[in-house]
Design a protein around this motif. Structure first.
Motif, PDB file in Angstrom:
ATOM      1  N   LEU A   5     -31.059  18.477  -3.610  1.00  0.00           N
ATOM      2  CA  LEU A   5     -31.070  19.936  -3.036  1.00  0.00           C
ATOM      3  C   LEU A   5     -31.910  20.848  -4.003  1.00  0.00           C
ATOM      4  CD1 LEU A   5     -29.574  21.906  -1.275  1.00  0.00           C
ATOM      5  CD2 LEU A   5     -27.998  22.231  -3.103  1.00  0.00           C
ATOM      6  N   SER A   6     -32.647  21.421  -2.971  1.00  0.00           N
ATOM      7  CA  SER A   6     -33.566  22.472  -3.726  1.00  0.00           C
ATOM      8  C   SER A   6     -33.557  23.831  -3.044  1.00  0.00           C
ATOM      9  CB  SER A   6     -35.071  22.209  -3.774  1.00  0.00           C
ATOM     10  OG  SER A   6     -35.465  21.066  -4.596  1.00  0.00           O
ATOM     11  N   TRP A   9     -33.990  29.971   1.122  1.00  0.00           N
ATOM     12  CA  TRP A   9     -34.626  28.415   1.964  1.00  0.00           C
ATOM     13  C   TRP A   9     -33.978  27.426   0.962  1.00  0.00           C
ATOM     14  CZ3 TRP A   9     -36.550  26.464  -2.768  1.00  0.00           C
ATOM     15  CH2 TRP A   9     -37.003  27.176  -3.783  1.00  0.00           C
ATOM     16  N   ALA A  10     -33.532  26.247   1.766  1.00  0.00           N
ATOM     17  CA  ALA A  10     -32.872  25.043   0.965  1.00  0.00           C
ATOM     18  C   ALA A  10     -33.402  23.942   1.756  1.00  0.00           C
ATOM     19  CB  ALA A  10     -31.493  25.321   1.544  1.00  0.00           C
ATOM     20  N   MET A  11     -33.876  23.032   0.626  1.00  0.00           N
ATOM     21  CA  MET A  11     -34.524  21.798   1.213  1.00  0.00           C
ATOM     22  C   MET A  11     -33.986  20.380   0.569  1.00  0.00           C
ATOM     23  SD  MET A  11     -38.605  22.733   0.393  1.00  0.00           S
ATOM     24  CE  MET A  11     -38.432  23.529  -1.281  1.00  0.00           C
ATOM     25  N   CYS A  12     -33.837  19.463   1.147  1.00  0.00           N
ATOM     26  CA  CYS A  12     -33.485  18.264   0.969  1.00  0.00           C
ATOM     27  C   CYS A  12     -34.341  17.024   1.696  1.00  0.00           C
ATOM     28  CB  CYS A  12     -32.023  17.936   1.275  1.00  0.00           C
ATOM     29  SG  CYS A  12     -31.781  17.995   3.065  1.00  0.00           S
ATOM     30  N   GLY A  13     -34.257  15.718   1.158  1.00  0.00           N
ATOM     31  CA  GLY A  13     -35.183  14.750   1.820  1.00  0.00           C
ATOM     32  C   GLY A  13     -35.778  13.851   0.483  1.00  0.00           C
ATOM     33  N   GLU A  14     -36.816  13.325   0.648  1.00  0.00           N
ATOM     34  CA  GLU A  14     -37.460  12.204   0.069  1.00  0.00           C
ATOM     35  C   GLU A  14     -37.569  12.708  -1.460  1.00  0.00           C
ATOM     36  OE1 GLU A  14     -38.756   8.448  -0.479  1.00  0.00           O
ATOM     37  OE2 GLU A  14     -37.680   9.336   1.115  1.00  0.00           O
ATOM     38  N   ASN A  15     -38.012  13.937  -1.669  1.00  0.00           N
ATOM     39  CA  ASN A  15     -38.517  14.426  -3.242  1.00  0.00           C
ATOM     40  C   ASN A  15     -38.260  15.710  -3.345  1.00  0.00           C
ATOM     41  OD1 ASN A  15     -40.848  15.752  -2.587  1.00  0.00           O
ATOM     42  ND2 ASN A  15     -42.082  13.966  -2.368  1.00  0.00           N
ATOM     43  N   GLN A  16     -38.018  16.300  -4.604  1.00  0.00           N
ATOM     44  CA  GLN A  16     -38.262  17.699  -4.963  1.00  0.00           C
ATOM     45  C   GLN A  16     -39.252  18.292  -5.305  1.00  0.00           C
ATOM     46  OE1 GLN A  16     -34.822  16.571  -7.540  1.00  0.00           O
ATOM     47  NE2 GLN A  16     -33.537  17.947  -6.677  1.00  0.00           N
ATOM     48  N   ASP A  17     -40.342  17.702  -5.329  1.00  0.00           N
ATOM     49  CA  ASP A  17     -41.712  18.331  -5.778  1.00  0.00           C
ATOM     50  C   ASP A  17     -41.881  19.565  -4.841  1.00  0.00           C
ATOM     51  OD1 ASP A  17     -44.249  19.173  -6.551  1.00  0.00           O
ATOM     52  OD2 ASP A  17     -45.184  17.141  -6.235  1.00  0.00           O
ATOM     53  N   PHE A  18     -41.944  20.674  -5.164  1.00  0.00           N
ATOM     54  CA  PHE A  18     -42.082  22.060  -4.377  1.00  0.00           C
ATOM     55  C   PHE A  18     -43.371  22.025  -4.004  1.00  0.00           C
ATOM     56  CE2 PHE A  18     -42.705  26.445  -3.351  1.00  0.00           C
ATOM     57  CZ  PHE A  18     -41.589  26.720  -2.804  1.00  0.00           C
ATOM     58  N   ASP A  19     -44.458  21.583  -4.649  1.00  0.00           N
ATOM     59  CA  ASP A  19     -45.768  21.753  -4.034  1.00  0.00           C
ATOM     60  C   ASP A  19     -46.339  20.449  -3.154  1.00  0.00           C
ATOM     61  OD1 ASP A  19     -46.169  24.170  -5.268  1.00  0.00           O
ATOM     62  OD2 ASP A  19     -46.437  23.030  -7.250  1.00  0.00           O
ATOM     63  N   ASP A  20     -45.262  19.716  -2.902  1.00  0.00           N
ATOM     64  CA  ASP A  20     -45.825  18.566  -2.094  1.00  0.00           C
ATOM     65  C   ASP A  20     -45.691  18.985  -0.662  1.00  0.00           C
ATOM     66  OD1 ASP A  20     -45.972  16.104  -0.604  1.00  0.00           O
ATOM     67  OD2 ASP A  20     -44.296  15.280  -1.221  1.00  0.00           O
ATOM     68  N   MET A  21     -46.726  19.560  -0.053  1.00  0.00           N
ATOM     69  CA  MET A  21     -46.980  20.210   1.177  1.00  0.00           C
ATOM     70  C   MET A  21     -48.135  19.612   1.950  1.00  0.00           C
ATOM     71  SD  MET A  21     -45.932  24.201   0.137  1.00  0.00           S
ATOM     72  CE  MET A  21     -44.589  24.783  -0.885  1.00  0.00           C
ATOM     73  N   ASP A  22     -48.160  19.665   3.245  1.00  0.00           N
ATOM     74  CA  ASP A  22     -49.117  19.319   3.903  1.00  0.00           C
ATOM     75  C   ASP A  22     -49.598  20.580   4.400  1.00  0.00           C
ATOM     76  OD1 ASP A  22     -48.750  16.610   3.765  1.00  0.00           O
ATOM     77  OD2 ASP A  22     -47.112  16.709   5.062  1.00  0.00           O
ATOM     78  N   HIS A  23     -50.874  21.097   3.897  1.00  0.00           N
ATOM     79  CA  HIS A  23     -51.284  22.452   4.171  1.00  0.00           C
ATOM     80  C   HIS A  23     -52.034  22.430   5.319  1.00  0.00           C
ATOM     81  CE1 HIS A  23     -49.837  24.260   0.413  1.00  0.00           C
ATOM     82  NE2 HIS A  23     -50.083  22.998  -0.451  1.00  0.00           N
ATOM     83  N   LEU A  24     -51.977  23.654   6.074  1.00  0.00           N
ATOM     84  CA  LEU A  24     -52.663  23.881   7.122  1.00  0.00           C
ATOM     85  C   LEU A  24     -53.751  25.039   7.008  1.00  0.00           C
ATOM     86  CD1 LEU A  24     -49.822  23.355   9.295  1.00  0.00           C
ATOM     87  CD2 LEU A  24     -51.433  21.801   9.133  1.00  0.00           C
TER      88      LEU A  24
END
Length: 275
Positions: free
Chosen positions: A174-175, A254-269
């Motif tokens: 959880l983040s 905002w709340a996130m969960c899944g494969e990892n907790q690296d906040f900057d792991d984004m696919d930028h557009l």
């Protein structure tokens, strides 16, 4: 507990406005003296509102979890998004949450009780599956990691506040945090991004009665929008952008969960990627 199932993006691009709202939007998060929860099959996140007014409210597992107690196999994040102070009692230990205070409760705690010390206390909660027990902790606004982002010229000047985050404490997956838009700004995330390795839920609040947020979602080349008002939540699958523009300033959790907790792991557009 309302249940939301996963949706394939090829289906979503054909949804009507009503279908889009039905599958992704939670309009009623708070009910007086009740706990309102929504269960999404996207990473099996649970989120909702706890609104104690005249009585304390105990968090129960319910039939959907088939567990002895709510946190038997889960962890929990809590925010006081109301105007008054409230308390959360975890297995007999009382924690006081002032407005905008957060809290993390680890797996294995059996009794979670919410109460209002003052009128106006409202608790927004998010829970995700957990494999390990980490310590329960109260997180004040001052304890969070604060990052000032954006600029007035782009209408996205905002303060990102990371509460349940690896830089603050350990969790299983959880983040969670709170982003505050500065006065006169409207965009919360633009240019947009996706993150295939985790999903996200947005909860918009701290809005005037006539304020609306145009929450944008969908694949980058198949964008859609949902018009949201104060104290509503929206599910964002990993394949979807999640961005919004408000008619006036607002705040969101905002709340996130899944494969990892690296906040900057984004696919930028880039702006040119959006359709």
């Amino acid at each position: 507990m309302n249940v939301y199932y996963a949706n394939h993006p090829d289906e979503v691009k054909r949804y009507t406005t009503e279908e889009l709202r039905h599958h992704f939007l939670v309009e009623q998060v708070f009910v007086e003296d009740d706990i309102q929860l929504s269960y999404s099959h996207v990473d099996r996140i649970i989120f909702g509102g706890v609104y104690p007014v005249s009585k304390a409210l105990r968090l129960e597992a319910g039939d959907e979890l088939r567990a002895k107690y709510f946190l038997e196999r889960r962890e929990l994040g809590i925010f006081n998004v109301g105007s008054g102070t409230g308390t959360v009692t975890v297995d007999g230990t009382v924690y006081e949450l002032t407005p905008k205070a957060g809290m993390y409760v680890g797996k294995g705690n059996e009794e979670i009780i919410f109460a209002a010390s003052e009128a106006g206390a409202k608790f927004y909660i998010v829970s995700t599956p957990a494999h390990h027990t980490y310590p329960t902790r109260l997180i004040s606004y001052a304890d969070a990691v604060h990052k000032e982002l954006g600029e007035e010229a782009s209408m996205n000047h905002r303060m990102l506040n990371q509460y349940i985050h690896p830089d603050v404490l350990e969790t299983c997956q959880l983040s969670m945090g709170m982003t505050e838009l500065m006065e006169g700004n409207g965009f919360n995330t633009m240019p947009s991004h996706t993150h295939e390795r985790r999903m996200e839920v947005y909860f918009y609040f701290d809005m005037e009665e006539d304020t609306r947020v145009f929450h944008m979602m969908g694949q980058p080349t198949q964008t859609r929008h949902i018009i949201m008002k104060n104290e509503e939540a929206v599910i964002s699958p990993s394949w979807s952008i999640h961005s919004g523009i408000g008619s006036k300033r607002y705040t969101f959790i905002w709340a996130m969960c899944g494969e990892n907790q690296d906040f900057d792991d984004m696919d930028h557009l880039a702006m040119s990627d959006l359709r």
